[in-house]
Motif scaffolding. Structure first.
Motif, short mmCIF file in Angstrom:
data_model
loop_
_atom_site.label_atom_id
_atom_site.label_comp_id
_atom_site.label_asym_id
_atom_site.label_seq_id
_atom_site.Cartn_x
_atom_site.Cartn_y
_atom_site.Cartn_z
N SER A 22 1.07 -1.20 -0.03
CA SER A 22 -0.09 -0.13 0.24
C SER A 22 0.80 0.95 -0.10
CB SER A 22 -0.89 0.19 1.16
OG SER A 22 -0.26 0.04 2.49
N PHE A 23 0.26 2.24 -0.53
CA PHE A 23 1.12 3.46 -0.73
C PHE A 23 0.09 4.58 -0.85
CE2 PHE A 23 0.74 1.90 -4.96
CZ PHE A 23 0.78 3.10 -5.91
N TYR A 24 0.58 5.77 -0.20
CA TYR A 24 -0.17 6.88 -0.49
C TYR A 24 -0.41 7.46 -1.85
CZ TYR A 24 -2.27 11.41 0.75
OH TYR A 24 -3.05 12.39 0.79
N ASP A 25 -1.48 7.76 -2.36
CA ASP A 25 -1.78 8.29 -3.83
C ASP A 25 -2.07 9.72 -3.68
OD1 ASP A 25 -2.92 8.76 -6.05
OD2 ASP A 25 -3.88 6.93 -6.50
N GLU A 26 -1.38 10.43 -3.91
CA GLU A 26 -1.59 11.96 -3.89
C GLU A 26 -2.99 12.33 -4.60
OE1 GLU A 26 1.92 13.98 -4.70
OE2 GLU A 26 3.00 13.07 -3.16
N GLU A 27 -3.07 11.95 -5.71
CA GLU A 27 -4.25 12.29 -6.59
C GLU A 27 -5.58 11.76 -5.77
OE1 GLU A 27 -4.00 10.67 -10.56
OE2 GLU A 27 -2.10 11.61 -10.80
N GLN A 28 -5.53 10.63 -5.27
CA GLN A 28 -6.70 10.15 -4.68
C GLN A 28 -6.73 10.76 -3.28
OE1 GLN A 28 -9.32 8.49 -6.13
NE2 GLN A 28 -8.24 8.55 -8.07
N ASP A 29 -5.68 11.24 -2.64
CA ASP A 29 -5.70 11.67 -1.12
C ASP A 29 -5.98 10.45 -0.36
OD1 ASP A 29 -5.17 13.55 0.79
OD2 ASP A 29 -6.97 14.22 0.86
N GLY A 30 -5.56 9.29 -0.51
CA GLY A 30 -5.60 8.36 0.39
C GLY A 30 -4.64 7.22 -0.20
N PHE A 31 -4.66 6.15 0.68
CA PHE A 31 -3.79 4.94 0.25
C PHE A 31 -4.54 4.06 -0.56
CE2 PHE A 31 -2.22 6.38 4.44
CZ PHE A 31 -0.83 6.10 4.18
N ALA A 32 -3.66 3.59 -1.48
CA ALA A 32 -3.97 2.45 -2.54
C ALA A 32 -3.50 1.14 -2.06
CB ALA A 32 -3.52 3.12 -3.80
N GLU A 33 -4.03 0.11 -2.32
CA GLU A 33 -3.38 -1.14 -1.95
C GLU A 33 -3.59 -2.01 -3.37
OE1 GLU A 33 -5.90 -2.97 1.16
OE2 GLU A 33 -4.34 -2.08 2.61
N PHE A 34 -2.42 -2.74 -3.13
CA PHE A 34 -2.23 -3.63 -4.61
C PHE A 34 -1.68 -5.09 -4.11
CE2 PHE A 34 -1.54 0.72 -6.26
CZ PHE A 34 -2.41 0.68 -7.25
N PHE A 35 -2.13 -5.92 -4.92
CA PHE A 35 -1.63 -7.30 -4.56
C PHE A 35 -0.38 -7.56 -5.67
CE2 PHE A 35 -6.22 -7.80 -3.64
CZ PHE A 35 -6.14 -8.68 -2.63
N ILE A 36 0.65 -8.04 -5.23
CA ILE A 36 1.98 -8.22 -6.04
C ILE A 36 1.74 -9.55 -6.76
CG2 ILE A 36 4.31 -8.60 -6.04
CD1 ILE A 36 4.67 -6.71 -3.62
N LEU A 37 1.59 -9.61 -7.99
CA LEU A 37 1.24 -10.87 -8.60
C LEU A 37 2.52 -11.39 -8.99
CD1 LEU A 37 -1.41 -9.67 -11.14
CD2 LEU A 37 -1.72 -10.80 -8.82
N GLU A 38 3.64 -10.88 -9.33
CA GLU A 38 4.95 -11.40 -9.56
C GLU A 38 6.05 -10.50 -9.62
OE1 GLU A 38 7.31 -14.04 -10.03
OE2 GLU A 38 5.33 -14.86 -11.16
N ARG A 39 7.19 -10.73 -9.21
CA ARG A 39 8.46 -10.11 -9.16
C ARG A 39 9.60 -10.51 -10.33
NH1 ARG A 39 10.15 -8.01 -3.55
NH2 ARG A 39 8.07 -7.75 -2.35
N THR A 40 10.12 -9.45 -10.81
CA THR A 40 11.30 -10.06 -11.54
C THR A 40 12.32 -8.95 -11.79
OG1 THR A 40 11.69 -11.09 -13.87
CG2 THR A 40 10.39 -9.02 -13.78
N LYS A 41 13.65 -9.51 -12.29
CA LYS A 41 14.65 -8.29 -12.20
C LYS A 41 15.10 -8.56 -13.87
CE LYS A 41 16.94 -8.11 -7.92
NZ LYS A 41 18.21 -8.16 -7.33
N VAL A 42 15.21 -7.20 -14.52
CA VAL A 42 15.43 -7.08 -15.79
C VAL A 42 16.62 -5.96 -15.76
CG1 VAL A 42 14.84 -6.08 -18.11
CG2 VAL A 42 13.30 -7.46 -16.62
N ASN A 43 17.82 -6.29 -16.35
CA ASN A 43 19.06 -5.36 -16.49
C ASN A 43 19.23 -4.86 -15.10
OD1 ASN A 43 19.23 -5.76 -19.15
ND2 ASN A 43 17.95 -4.17 -19.73
#
Length: 108
Positions: A22-43
Motif C-alpha cells: 500500500s502507498f499514499y496516492d496523492e491524486e486520490q488523497d488516500g492509500f491505494a492497495e495492490f496485490f503483488i502478482l509477480e516480481r522479476t529483475k531486468v537489467n
C-alpha cells in the motif's frame, strides 16, 4: 475462472498467496492497495506486477523498485515508481507475460 476462485479462497484462509503493498496516492488523497502478482529483475532493476483486484479482467500495473529500506522486524519499505516509458513497459511486460503465461492472460 475456477483456478482464480481457488486462489482467492487460499488467500482468505490460511497463508496468503499474494503479498500486499500500500502507498499514499496523492491524486486520490488516500492509500491505494495492490496485490503483488509477480516480481522479476531486468537489467539489474527489480520490477513488480501488481493489481488492485484479483480477477481475470483487472488492470495490472508495473512498478519499478527505486529503493528498498529496512524497517523494524521483517518489514521493509520500498520506493516504487510506476513504469510509464513505453519501451520499458513493453519489455518488462513481455517478461511478466512469459512468467505468468500458464496462470494468466496478459495483454500489453
Amino acid at each position: 475462472m475456477d483456478d482464480l476462485m481457488r486462489e482467492v479462497e487460499q488467500m482468505t484462509s490460511g497463508e496468503p498467496k499474494y503479498e500486499k503493498i500500500s502507498f499514499y496516492d496523492e491524486e486520490q488523497d488516500g492509500f491505494a492497495e495492490f496485490f503483488i502478482l509477480e516480481r522479476t529483475k531486468v537489467n539489474g532493476a527489480e520490477y513488480l506486477l501488481a493489481s488492485q483486484e484479483l480477477n481475470q479482467d483487472s488492470d495490472g500495473y508495473i512498478f519499478k523498485v527505486v529503493a528498498e529500506h529496512e524497517v523494524e522486524g521483517d518489514e521493509a519499505s520500498m520506493e516504487l515508481e510506476l513504469v510509464e516509458d513505453d519501451t520499458e513497459l513493453e519489455a518488462v511486460g513481455k517478461v511478466f507475460a512469459e512468467l505468468l503465461s500458464d496462470d494468466m492472460n496478459i495483454e500489453i
